[in-house]
Scaffold this motif. Structure first.
Motif, mmCIF file in Angstrom:
data_model
loop_
_atom_site.group_PDB
_atom_site.id
_atom_site.type_symbol
_atom_site.label_atom_id
_atom_site.label_comp_id
_atom_site.label_asym_id
_atom_site.label_seq_id
_atom_site.Cartn_x
_atom_site.Cartn_y
_atom_site.Cartn_z
ATOM 1 N N ALA A 1 107.568 60.491 -52.582
ATOM 2 C CA ALA A 1 106.957 61.311 -51.534
ATOM 3 C C ALA A 1 107.551 62.716 -51.539
ATOM 4 N N LEU A 2 108.867 62.823 -51.752
ATOM 5 C CA LEU A 2 109.511 64.140 -51.781
ATOM 6 C C LEU A 2 109.019 64.947 -52.974
ATOM 7 N N THR A 3 108.958 64.325 -54.144
ATOM 8 C CA THR A 3 108.468 65.031 -55.334
ATOM 9 C C THR A 3 107.051 65.522 -55.115
ATOM 10 N N ARG A 4 106.215 64.680 -54.557
ATOM 11 C CA ARG A 4 104.812 65.042 -54.318
ATOM 12 C C ARG A 4 104.715 66.265 -53.398
ATOM 13 N N ARG A 5 105.581 66.331 -52.383
ATOM 14 C CA ARG A 5 105.548 67.466 -51.453
ATOM 15 C C ARG A 5 106.040 68.750 -52.107
ATOM 16 N N LEU A 6 106.952 68.624 -53.068
ATOM 17 C CA LEU A 6 107.578 69.804 -53.657
ATOM 18 C C LEU A 6 106.808 70.382 -54.836
ATOM 19 N N ILE A 7 105.938 69.599 -55.456
ATOM 20 C CA ILE A 7 105.305 70.034 -56.707
ATOM 21 C C ILE A 7 104.525 71.327 -56.538
ATOM 22 N N GLU A 8 103.610 71.363 -55.594
ATOM 23 C CA GLU A 8 102.745 72.538 -55.467
ATOM 24 C C GLU A 8 103.529 73.791 -55.071
#
Length: 310
Positions: free
Chosen positions: A267-274
């Motif tokens: 979930a953290l990676t998904r939030r940080l990607i963009e």
């Protein structure tokens, strides 16, 4: 990227550092003999093209590199050639530099330079032949392989540009693919998509030929250990590599992410990607400004004599 709060001298040092770090891996791409040249020469595509707008954005083109390369090697014949004959282990940035240089030269280079780089790549590929681990023979000049490798590049650039710059109309997308198809056909490709509809059909027809095998895994494992983040503790280094692959592959279709096992970020990676990708693009655009290859190509096509430093 705003740097109005940074002293001018500090901002200039930061700008130089960003450019130098980028050029270490991606190269300079500022040769006057490639992007300058005969006055009025439009090159293979020309200054009125949508390709000159899209590929002028160095951030989009560079961010498209990783997903384009990964998509290419999902074809078992392509990855066999890479594993058998490429020197990417000795020079991990070579493929990125070569791919970026090819895209920029064929789009912005003068006609002679663009044609020359296409012919040089064909010559090099004429020696790339072998047998895959499953016993299937391959040759790099197979028109089907050339078409797949070619298509992955403008496909990913389009997707990246739309994410980081602006949405494109269907007509603009079709124009871009049609313009880039000129390069693919000159390179020896057989079936080159020239519209989004053709691209969709083409990719769907190719999916049954794509897979992940031991050679694909070896290449992706190399991406997890390549020297992008030197001097960091091992666990941190590996996590940053994993994040970089998740981020780069976020521009690729979901089925490709599933194939390589990068379809379930935390979930953290998904939030940080963009935010990370947008920051990376913004800082590169700020640091580079108008790329030298664009300036030289515009001056050449307009018949403007390049300025010579006194």
């Amino acid at each position: 990227m705003s740097v109005t709060f940074i002293p001018q001298r500090t901002a200039e040092r930061l700008r130089r550092r960003i450019v130098e770090d980028f050029e270490k891996g991606a190269g300079r791409h500022d040769e006057p003999e490639v992007y300058g040249g005969p006055s009025g020469d439009p090159g293979l595509i020309g200054p009125d093209s949508i390709s000159w707008e899209i590929n002028a954005d160095l951030a989009s083109v560079s961010q498209a590199g990783l997903p384009a390369i990964v998509l290419e090697i999902l074809h078992p014949s392509v990855v066999a050639g890479v594993q058998d004959l490429s020197n990417y282990r000795e020079d991990p940035f070579q493929r990125a530099r070569a791919t970026l240089g090819y895209v920029l030269t064929t789009t912005f280079g003068n006609t002679e330079a663009a044609t020359r780089v296409i012919e040089r790549v064909k010559h090099v590929h004429s020696f790339v032949n072998g047998t895959r681990p499953d016993g299937v023979p391959y040759r790099a000049l197979d028109p089907e392989l050339i078409a797949w490798v070619h298509t992955c590049i403008p496909w990913m650039i389009l997707r990246t540009y739309e994410h980081t710059v602006r949405p494109l109309s269907r007509e603009e997308q079709d124009r871009y693919l049609s313009e880039q198809a000129v390069i693919g056909r000159m390179g020896g490709a057989d079936r080159v998509p020239t519209t989004v509809a053709e691209l969709d059909d083409y990719v769907e027809s190719m999916r049954s030929k794509l897979s992940v095998n031991a050679q694909t895994r070896e290449f992706i494992d190399f991406l997890m250990t390549s020297p992008f983040f030197p001097d960091l503790p091992g666990p941190v280094d590996r996590q940053l590599h994993r994040f970089a692959i998740y981020a780069g592959m976020s521009r690729a279709p979901s089925w490709a992410r599933e194939l390589i096992g990068y379809d379930r970020p935390s979930a953290l990676t998904r939030r940080l990607i963009e935010p990370a990708l947008r920051f990376d693009a913004a800082q590169l655009r700020w640091a580079v400004g108008t790329p030298t290859y664009v300036r030289l190509a515009r001056e050449r096509a307009a018949g403007v004599r390049p300025k010579v430093a006194s």
